[in-house]
Design an enzyme around this catalytic site. Structure first.
Site, PDB file in Angstrom:
ATOM      1  N   GLU A 126      54.564  39.087  37.168  1.00 35.15           N
ATOM      2  CA  GLU A 126      55.540  40.135  37.500  1.00 35.15           C
ATOM      3  C   GLU A 126      54.840  41.205  38.330  1.00 35.15           C
ATOM      4  O   GLU A 126      53.608  41.230  38.377  1.00 35.15           O
ATOM      5  CB  GLU A 126      56.091  40.757  36.210  1.00 35.15           C
ATOM      6  N   PRO A 127      55.616  42.109  38.922  1.00 35.56           N
ATOM      7  CA  PRO A 127      54.977  43.153  39.733  1.00 35.56           C
ATOM      8  C   PRO A 127      53.899  43.927  38.957  1.00 35.56           C
ATOM      9  O   PRO A 127      52.866  44.283  39.516  1.00 35.56           O
ATOM     10  CB  PRO A 127      56.149  44.073  40.103  1.00 35.56           C
ATOM     11  N   GLN A 278      18.849  21.714  63.474  1.00 33.20           N
ATOM     12  CA  GLN A 278      18.612  21.878  62.044  1.00 33.20           C
ATOM     13  C   GLN A 278      19.512  22.959  61.440  1.00 33.20           C
ATOM     14  O   GLN A 278      19.924  22.859  60.280  1.00 33.20           O
ATOM     15  CB  GLN A 278      17.140  22.213  61.795  1.00 33.20           C
ATOM     16  N   GLN A 336      32.488  28.110  61.077  1.00 29.57           N
ATOM     17  CA  GLN A 336      31.242  28.494  61.755  1.00 29.57           C
ATOM     18  C   GLN A 336      30.656  27.305  62.528  1.00 29.57           C
ATOM     19  O   GLN A 336      30.183  27.474  63.644  1.00 29.57           O
ATOM     20  CB  GLN A 336      30.231  29.004  60.711  1.00 29.57           C
ATOM     21  N   GLY A 340      33.865  28.928  68.165  1.00 26.28           N
ATOM     22  CA  GLY A 340      35.122  29.478  68.690  1.00 26.28           C
ATOM     23  C   GLY A 340      36.302  28.552  68.473  1.00 26.28           C
ATOM     24  O   GLY A 340      37.416  28.994  68.175  1.00 26.28           O
ATOM     25  N   GLU A 363      46.715  31.176  39.389  1.00 24.09           N
ATOM     26  CA  GLU A 363      46.427  30.579  38.066  1.00 24.09           C
ATOM     27  C   GLU A 363      45.228  31.245  37.408  1.00 24.09           C
ATOM     28  O   GLU A 363      44.365  30.594  36.816  1.00 24.09           O
ATOM     29  CB  GLU A 363      46.254  29.062  38.173  1.00 24.09           C
ATOM     30  N   THR A 365      42.833  34.845  38.361  1.00 24.19           N
ATOM     31  CA  THR A 365      41.821  35.133  39.376  1.00 24.19           C
ATOM     32  C   THR A 365      40.467  34.626  38.881  1.00 24.19           C
ATOM     33  O   THR A 365      40.265  34.417  37.684  1.00 24.19           O
ATOM     34  CB  THR A 365      41.695  36.653  39.617  1.00 24.19           C
TER      35      THR A 365
END
Lengths: 383, 270
Positions: A126-127, A278, A336, A340, A363, A365
């Protein structure tokens, strides 16, 4: 190849891979972009018997363990976490019926859920009540043979799409967590409406909505277990369901690793494939090791649960926490490796990273998971 | 008699590759080391059969799908796959005497098998195979059974115990036919999207006993089956050789353009 999978378990993996390749991968970017609920794919998953796995045979299921659910969830997550979330959220919605439902409730609801004709949802948050699940405000007031529900649930996965909802509401205020009861509420019940659909960072194709209850009258027979058992129902459900969230993490991390590895072998810089550097090799080695470790922990947790062990909260929390942290790290590293290109929507890894983030939040944190693990450690010791 | 709507789906095992190799000495397809699959068009036939069955079941009638193939023992694998995709039963027609059959001998063998089965109302086939590519077995089979045949169906508009209404795409129009059952139809890829196998289907497929019928079971004469029962025989089969000639045009851009233009003109292209 996972050498210790049984023939039936391998069949589950094969079916999921076919669904991923043929039905999910071709459309996942569009579903994500437009935020379209993957109804056709969920129907296909239903036809393939994957909702039947954990449901007992007596109610149209196949009576497998959590391990098989984790296998299916991992493979579907390799394709798209929105689909896997929608799939797993139905399980989260019907596990309370399996663990706490009466014979009559099981007979009434489970067969259609097993067949995939209907899907389920789990309404706790709920909120004002997220990690602090004990402070929910939705009220259930007894009125003869009925309960009248009033309140709002927030961020409910499969909200609006599901037919059957497990709803947690306070039936006895002043008793804290022990005043919470769980109810089965069907879509279409008068006084049960859906609020706004959330616009999310990731898992954008999964439906996340508010559930609004206004004098919603439900039969007292729809209560799961007895009055005040709601919180226990939720915790027992989480003990069973959390490894599958871990499996989602393993699946999305595996997918990101596969993309990164393929890319590193074809992308050339300074005249050679970047996999010959590497710096890249070590990243790939770490990513692969983390995925294997996460999978081992998730599978172990699932196998322990399936063995019938009762005290599984710690292992279950560990598998969810570790595998979701791995998912976050590996998906970021995959971007990474792609550089890009990884940041662009033409490649799937940016979506995987956006999707992976939710695994550390929903479910319970990962901070709550650490609380669970620490409390269990202190209460029961290391083993 | 029991009132079950029985559907027969005829399927074939074909090489799962587009790079078909031919043995130049025997003029036959090289099948060794090549993965085999259900002929792609037949997967739509299976799916349509299963959909019709489900439609019948939803309206309260009983229905059943039987997959049949003629081929060597290893063809059994595609029958198991058909079961995993929703077929209820499967029958393998296998005998050395069936080898080398053309479309006629194949259709005749299928006809004899179908005759052995009772209560069938509809036969569904893929519109053609990936390897033979003739599209003849369906119409030949229907002709031999003396039942209506509608080729290239793109949708089943209506089906009851007595009649079927089928729509198909012709060159410039849609055609809709209504025929009495029993009948045979052939289907292409526009009719449906075949489902992914189900777990229960796969488990059933693994455990199912698949009966094998040989030439004696079908009460056939050896002269009518396989190569000896075939009107057509393949004399030569080969992969066409494509010869490409490449000419590099050199010089300044203007000279290159001039030469290219002249060459294209010689070839009557411009």
């Amino acid at each position: 190849m996972h050498y210790f999978l049984s023939e039936e378990q391998q069949m589950i993996v094969d079916i999921c891979r076919q669904i991923v390749e043929e039905r999910i991968v071709p459309v996942r970017a569009e579903l994500d972009e437009k935020g379209i609920f993957p109804k056709d794919i969920i129907d296909e998953i239903g036809k393939s018997d994957l909702f039947r796995l954990f449901i007992p045979e007596a109610y149209g299921g196949m009576g497998t363990g959590i391990f098989e659910v984790c296998l299916a969830t991992e493979e579907l997550s390799r394709g798209c976490l929105s689909v896997a979330t929608s799939y797993a959220a139905s399980g989260l919605g019907f596990i309370p019926i399996i663990v706490m439902g009466s014979e009559e409730q099981k007979q009434k609801y489970l067969p259609d859920l097993a067949e995939g004709k209907k899907i389920a949802a789990f309404g706790l948050t709920e909120p004002e009540a997220g990690s602090d699940a004990g402070s929910i405000r939705t009220r259930a007031v007894k009125d003869g043979d009925f309960y009248i529900l009033n309140g709002t649930k927030q961020w409910i996965t499969n909200g609006g799409e599901a037919d059957i909802y497990t709803i947690f509401a306070v039936s006895n205020p002043g008793r804290g967590a022990r005043g919470v009861s769980a109810f089965i509420v069907e879509k279409g019940t008068e006084g049960f409406e859906f609020g706004k659909k959330e616009n999310k960072l990731g898992i954008r194709a999964s439906a996340t909505r508010e559930l609004i209850f206004t004098d919603c009258k439900i039969p007292a027979g729809n209560m799961l277990g007895s009055e005040g058992m709601g919180f226990i129902t939720a915790m027992r459900t989480f003990d069973q369901s959390r490894p599958a969230v871990g499996a989602q993490g393993v699946g999305v991390a595996q997918a990101a690793l596969e993309v990164a590895l393929d890319y590193s072998k074809t992308r050339k810089q300074f005249g050679v494939p970047i996999s010959s550097f590497q710096a890249i090799q070590h990243m790939l080695a770490d990513m692969a090791t983390q995925v294997e470790a996460a999978r081992a922990l998730v599978w172990h947790a699932a196998k322990v649960i399936d063995s019938g062990e009762k005290n599984v909260a710690k292992l279950s929390a560990m598998s969810k926490m570790f595998a979701s942290d791995v998912a976050m790290k590996v998906t970021i590293d995959a971007i990474q490796v792609l550089g890009g290109y990884g940041y662009m929507k033409e490649y799937p890894v940016e979506k995987m990273m956006r999707d992976a983030k939710i695994l550390q939040i929903y479910e319970g944190t990962n901070q709550i998971q650490r609380n669970v693990i620490a409390l269990e450690l202190i209460k029961r010791g290391v083993l | 008699m029991e009132n079950i709507f029985r559907i027969i789906v005829c399927i074939k095992q074909v090489p799962g590759t587009t790079e078909i190799k031919i043995n130049p000495e025997t003029n036959t397809l090289v099948r060794e080391g090549i993965e085999t699959v259900i002929n792609p068009f037949d997967t739509y036939a299976i799916e349509e059969g299963v959909r019709i069955k489900e439609r019948m079941q939803q309206s309260g009638s009983e229905a059943e799908v039987t997959a049949i193939t003629m081929g060597p023992a290893q063809s059994e694998s595609i029958l198991r796959e058909a079961i995993s995709l929703g077929a209820d039963k499967a029958i393998l027609l296998s005998d050395r005497a069936f080898a080398g059959a053309d479309t006629w001998a194949t259709a005749l063998t299928l006809k004899n098998a179908v005759k052995k089965l009772e209560g069938w109302r509809l036969i569904i086939l893929g519109k053609q195979t990936l390897d033979g590519d003739t599209g003849q077995v369906g119409p030949e089979l229907a002709h031999m059974l003396n039942i209506p045949f509608i080729g290239y169906a793109s949708s089943i508009e209506h089906i009851s115990g007595q009649k079927i209404t089928v729509k198909r795409l012709a060159e410039d129009r849609y055609e809709t036919f209504e025929v009495r059952l029993p009948a045979a139809i052939s289907v292409g890829k526009d009719i449906n999207v075949p489902r992914v196998p189900s777990l229960r289907g796969k488990l059933k497929a693994k455990n199912e006993t698949i009966p094998v019928l040989n030439i004696a079971d079908l009460s056939m004469d050896e002269k009518d089956a396989g190569l000896s029962g075939s009107y057509t025989q393949v004399i030569k089969i080969f992969t066409p050789k494509h010869v490409y000639e490449v000419k590099m045009i050199e010089g300044s851009p203007d000279e290159q353009a001039e030469e290219l233009f002249t060459k294209l003109k010689q070839l009557n292209i411009v």
